[in-house]
Design an enzyme around this catalytic site. Structure first.
Site, PDB file in Angstrom:
ATOM      1  CE  LYS A 264      48.216  44.576  29.587  1.00 18.82           C
ATOM      2  NZ  LYS A 264      47.838  43.386  28.935  1.00 18.82           N
ATOM      3  CG  ASN A 265      49.116  41.933  25.850  1.00 20.34           C
ATOM      4  OD1 ASN A 265      49.164  42.136  27.070  1.00 20.34           O
ATOM      5  ND2 ASN A 265      48.027  42.166  25.135  1.00 20.34           N
TER       6      ASN A 265
ATOM      7  CB  CYS B  78      40.529  43.113  31.386  1.00 22.04           C
ATOM      8  SG  CYS B  78      41.802  44.359  31.546  1.00 22.04           S
TER       9      CYS B  78
ATOM     10  NE  ARG C 207      46.345  44.683  34.066  1.00 19.80           N
ATOM     11  CZ  ARG C 207      45.532  44.016  33.259  1.00 19.80           C
ATOM     12  NH1 ARG C 207      44.246  44.131  33.370  1.00 19.80           N
ATOM     13  NH2 ARG C 207      46.022  43.204  32.338  1.00 19.80           N
TER      14      ARG C 207
ATOM     15  CG  ASP D 177      43.675  43.940  23.069  1.00 23.31           C
ATOM     16  OD1 ASP D 177      43.152  43.865  24.168  1.00 23.31           O
ATOM     17  OD2 ASP D 177      44.160  42.959  22.478  1.00 23.31           O
TER      18      ASP D 177
ATOM     19  NE  ARG E 110      40.858  37.629  29.472  1.00 21.42           N
ATOM     20  CZ  ARG E 110      41.897  38.443  29.537  1.00 21.42           C
ATOM     21  NH1 ARG E 110      41.874  39.472  30.332  1.00 21.42           N
ATOM     22  NH2 ARG E 110      42.968  38.206  28.804  1.00 21.42           N
TER      23      ARG E 110
HETATM   24  N1  EPU Z   1      39.789  31.125  25.478  1.00 19.88           N
HETATM   25  C1  EPU Z   1      39.148  29.997  25.911  1.00 19.88           C
HETATM   26  N2  EPU Z   1      39.852  29.114  26.692  1.00 19.88           N
HETATM   27  C2  EPU Z   1      41.147  29.339  27.064  1.00 19.88           C
HETATM   28  C3  EPU Z   1      41.802  30.493  26.605  1.00 19.88           C
HETATM   29  C4  EPU Z   1      41.092  31.382  25.802  1.00 19.88           C
HETATM   30  O1  EPU Z   1      37.977  29.784  25.592  1.00 19.88           O
HETATM   31  O2  EPU Z   1      41.721  28.503  27.783  1.00 19.88           O
HETATM   32  C5  EPU Z   1      39.047  32.106  24.643  1.00 19.88           C
HETATM   33  C6  EPU Z   1      38.859  33.428  25.408  1.00 19.88           C
HETATM   34  O3  EPU Z   1      37.755  33.380  26.250  1.00 19.88           O
HETATM   35  C7  EPU Z   1      38.694  34.423  24.288  1.00 19.88           C
HETATM   36  C8  EPU Z   1      39.572  33.843  23.167  1.00 19.88           C
HETATM   37  O4  EPU Z   1      39.816  32.484  23.505  1.00 19.88           O
HETATM   38  O5  EPU Z   1      37.359  34.451  23.836  1.00 19.88           O
HETATM   39  C9  EPU Z   1      40.874  34.555  22.954  1.00 19.88           C
HETATM   40  O6  EPU Z   1      41.607  34.624  24.149  1.00 19.88           O
HETATM   41  P1  EPU Z   1      43.199  34.570  24.159  1.00 19.88           P
HETATM   42  O7  EPU Z   1      43.628  33.335  24.867  1.00 19.88           O
HETATM   43  O8  EPU Z   1      43.694  34.789  22.772  1.00 19.88           O
HETATM   44  O9  EPU Z   1      43.532  35.829  25.047  1.00 19.88           O
HETATM   45  P2  EPU Z   1      44.603  35.942  26.200  1.00 19.88           P
HETATM   46  O10 EPU Z   1      45.855  35.237  25.847  1.00 19.88           O
HETATM   47  O11 EPU Z   1      43.962  35.666  27.510  1.00 19.88           O
HETATM   48  C10 EPU Z   1      45.834  38.041  25.215  1.00 19.88           C
HETATM   49  C11 EPU Z   1      46.080  39.441  25.687  1.00 19.88           C
HETATM   50  C12 EPU Z   1      44.794  40.236  25.629  1.00 19.88           C
HETATM   51  C13 EPU Z   1      44.280  40.225  24.193  1.00 19.88           C
HETATM   52  C14 EPU Z   1      44.103  38.781  23.689  1.00 19.88           C
HETATM   53  C15 EPU Z   1      43.706  38.709  22.237  1.00 19.88           C
HETATM   54  C16 EPU Z   1      47.859  39.152  27.277  1.00 19.88           C
HETATM   55  C17 EPU Z   1      48.318  39.221  28.695  1.00 19.88           C
HETATM   56  N3  EPU Z   1      46.584  39.414  27.050  1.00 19.88           N
HETATM   57  O12 EPU Z   1      44.882  37.501  26.132  1.00 19.88           O
HETATM   58  O13 EPU Z   1      45.117  41.565  25.992  1.00 19.88           O
HETATM   59  O14 EPU Z   1      43.055  40.899  24.126  1.00 19.88           O
HETATM   60  O15 EPU Z   1      45.341  38.057  23.865  1.00 19.88           O
HETATM   61  O16 EPU Z   1      44.669  39.311  21.431  1.00 19.88           O
HETATM   62  O17 EPU Z   1      48.652  38.908  26.375  1.00 19.88           O
HETATM   63  C18 EPU Z   1      44.835  43.645  27.000  1.00 19.88           C
HETATM   64  O18 EPU Z   1      46.023  43.862  26.704  1.00 19.88           O
HETATM   65  O19 EPU Z   1      44.065  44.519  27.473  1.00 19.88           O
HETATM   66  C19 EPU Z   1      44.290  42.314  26.778  1.00 19.88           C
HETATM   67  C20 EPU Z   1      43.113  41.918  27.271  1.00 19.88           C
END
Ligand code: EPU
Length: 438
Positions: free
Chosen positions: A23-24, A121, A419, A311, A126
């Site tokens: 998915k990601n 989520c 999802r 995850d 986030r």
């Molecule tokens: N963060 C910030 N500012 C930003 C972006 C991120 O402070 O602008 C912080 C977040 O709050 C968090 C950390 O950085 O504490 C990590 O977030 P990251 O950006 O790595 O996560 P993401 O890209 O929003 C993806 C996956 C998530 C998965 C995370 C970590 C997707 C669509 N989502 O999220 O997947 O947990 O990377 O591996 O790719 C899921 O599949 O259920 C899911 C939540």
């Protein structure tokens, strides 16, 4: 669609299921197709709601998407890319965070992009500050308005040097999708290097991008003037695979997950073995099973790749309620990912959450008001309950708990699981679970 699932648990899950593309990764590869001058073909695409959301968003922007859902193939033709209406983007995005990743490609193609209020989520704030800072550094102008954020590129985006304060997956992807067509060289330090990101880099390279990844989390991109379409088969979903592995452990079962791959799951497999689970790596998948006897308590810390994925944490915590002794889990990626343990406590688990960084190095959430460490004492039998799904991974963990618990549980809000878990009810049926929609 009815959003209730009755789960009559207490019997081991046994059998074989298949996981398809991650998915990601798939959603990001779909967005990357916007950058090509010709059509792209993506294979091994799961039929999950997030893919539907991105398909809708791409179509709103003029991309022709033809799906063969059974084969898992998407044909994406971005020849007629156009601006979409703000209200339509908002309506289609639903709770997805994907619109933020449309920015780079749309800035290159159309000179502007729009991000509605973002969802995703409920696992913490986030924020998107890293994303906006990155876009600004390339020369984009970010304008926060009432309905969302408007972003425009007054001239061609310029390569730049960026250091991420934390190896964010989404921010690294934002940078990649923007830098590949920016003018000149971009250097990112502190990059995330998850396998899904490596697969996105492979897609971009197929399209004509020049990207190098150093061993020290530094990624360098030499911008090019144009990119082509790609043909690619998505890597398997290692989160879904681990979720089923944890389900095997928690229910005392034996599940073969076709499509699971060892290199991307090494850290999970090490932990699985330490807990007392056994696995067998096969030609086309991995068999996860409970060998009988006691499971072991462990100390675990989630981290960015190559660490133990955040995850993977929630499903495994359910199995840890069945391990003998005290387990400690320190969540260092999200500040608020233990909300799902409330329901487990209600089912008989003994879990306490703490604000302190337990069992490992201090993380950025220490000394603040975040319950980001958990102590799990087991084994405790789980009993059936009435549960509300809080988020995707927490919800699947509740499902595992209900499957492990004796009696009939009612799981509400089950639609959230669609999802990210393809055909999960069919898979439960194939594994011998006694479940029915309410
Ligand atoms: N963060 C910030 N500012 C930003 C972006 C991120 O402070 O602008 C912080 C977040 O709050 C968090 C950390 O950085 O504490 C990590 O977030 P990251 O950006 O790595 O996560 P993401 O890209 O929003 C993806 C996956 C998530 C998965 C995370 C970590 C997707 C669509 N989502 O999220 O997947 O947990 O990377 O591996 O790719 C899921 O599949 O259920 C899911 C939540």
């Amino acid at each position: 669609m009815n959003d209730l699932l009755y789960v009559n648990g207490g019997t081991p899950l046994n059998g074989t299921i298949t996981v398809r593309g991650a998915k990601n990764f798939v959603s990001k590869a779909m967005v990357a197709s916007l950058l090509g001058e010709g059509p792209s073909v993506l294979r091994n695409v799961p039929q999950i709601r997030d893919v539907g959301v991105v398909t809708g968003l791409l179509e709103l922007h003029g991309v022709k998407v033809v799906a063969d859902e059974v084969a898992g193939t998407l044909h994406l033709d971005p020849t007629d890319v156009e601006s979409a209406h703000v209200a339509d983007i908002d309506a289609h995005a639903g709770s997805s965070r994907i619109p933020i990743l449309f920015c780079g490609p749309l800035l290159h193609r159309l000179g502007e992009a729009f991000i509605p209020d973002l969802g995703g989520c409920r696992i913490g704030d986030r924020p998107i500050n890293y994303h906006l800072d990155i876009l600004r550094q390339f020369g984009a102008v970010v304008d926060k308005r009432e309905q969302g954020i408007h972003i425009r590129a007054p001239r061609r985006l310029q390569g730049t040097k960026i250091a991420l304060p934390y190896p964010s997956v989404g921010a690294t992807e934002q940078l990649l999708l923007t830098a590949v067509r920016a003018e000149g060289i971009t250097e990112l330090s502190g990059a995330a290097i998850e396998p899904e990101i490596m697969d996105l880099i492979a897609v971009l390279q197929k399209m004509g991008a020049i990207i190098s990844v150093d061993t020290d989390r530094v990624i360098r991109i030499e911008g090019v003037d144009k990119l082509m379409g790609y043909q690619h088969t998505a890597l398997g979903d290692r989160i879904e695979a681990a979720s089923w592995g944890s389900a095997a452990l928690a229910t005392g079962g034996d599940i073969t997950v076709k499509g699971a791959t060892q290199p991307e799951m090494m850290t999970f497999l090490n932990t699985f073995r330490k807990v007392g689970g056994e696995f067998e790596v096969q030609e086309d998948g991995i068999r996860f099973y409970h060998p009988g006897g006691d499971l072991n308590a462990i100390v675990l810390e989630t981290a960015v790749h190559p660490g133990f994925m955040t995850d993977w944490q929630q499903p495994l915590v359910v199995a840890l309620t069945q391990a003998k002794g005290l387990s400690i889990v320190h969540e260092t990626v999200y500040e608020n990912r233990f909300g799902f343990t409330d329901a487990l406590r209600g089912m008989g688990a003994t879990i306490q959450v703490y604000k302190e960084c337990l069992g490992g190095l201090p993380c950025r959430f220490g000394q603040r008001n975040f319950h980001h460490s958990a102590v799990i004492s087991g084994p405790t039998p789980l009993s059936a309950a009435d549960i509300e799904v809080p988020d995707l991974r927490g919800g699947f963990s509740h499902l595992i708990a209900a499957l492990a618990a004796k009696g009939t549980s009612t799981v509400r809000g089950i639609g959230l699981i669609d999802r990210g878990y393809e055909y999960f009810q069919d898979k439960l049926d194939a594994l011998g679970a006694d479940v029915s929609r309410g």
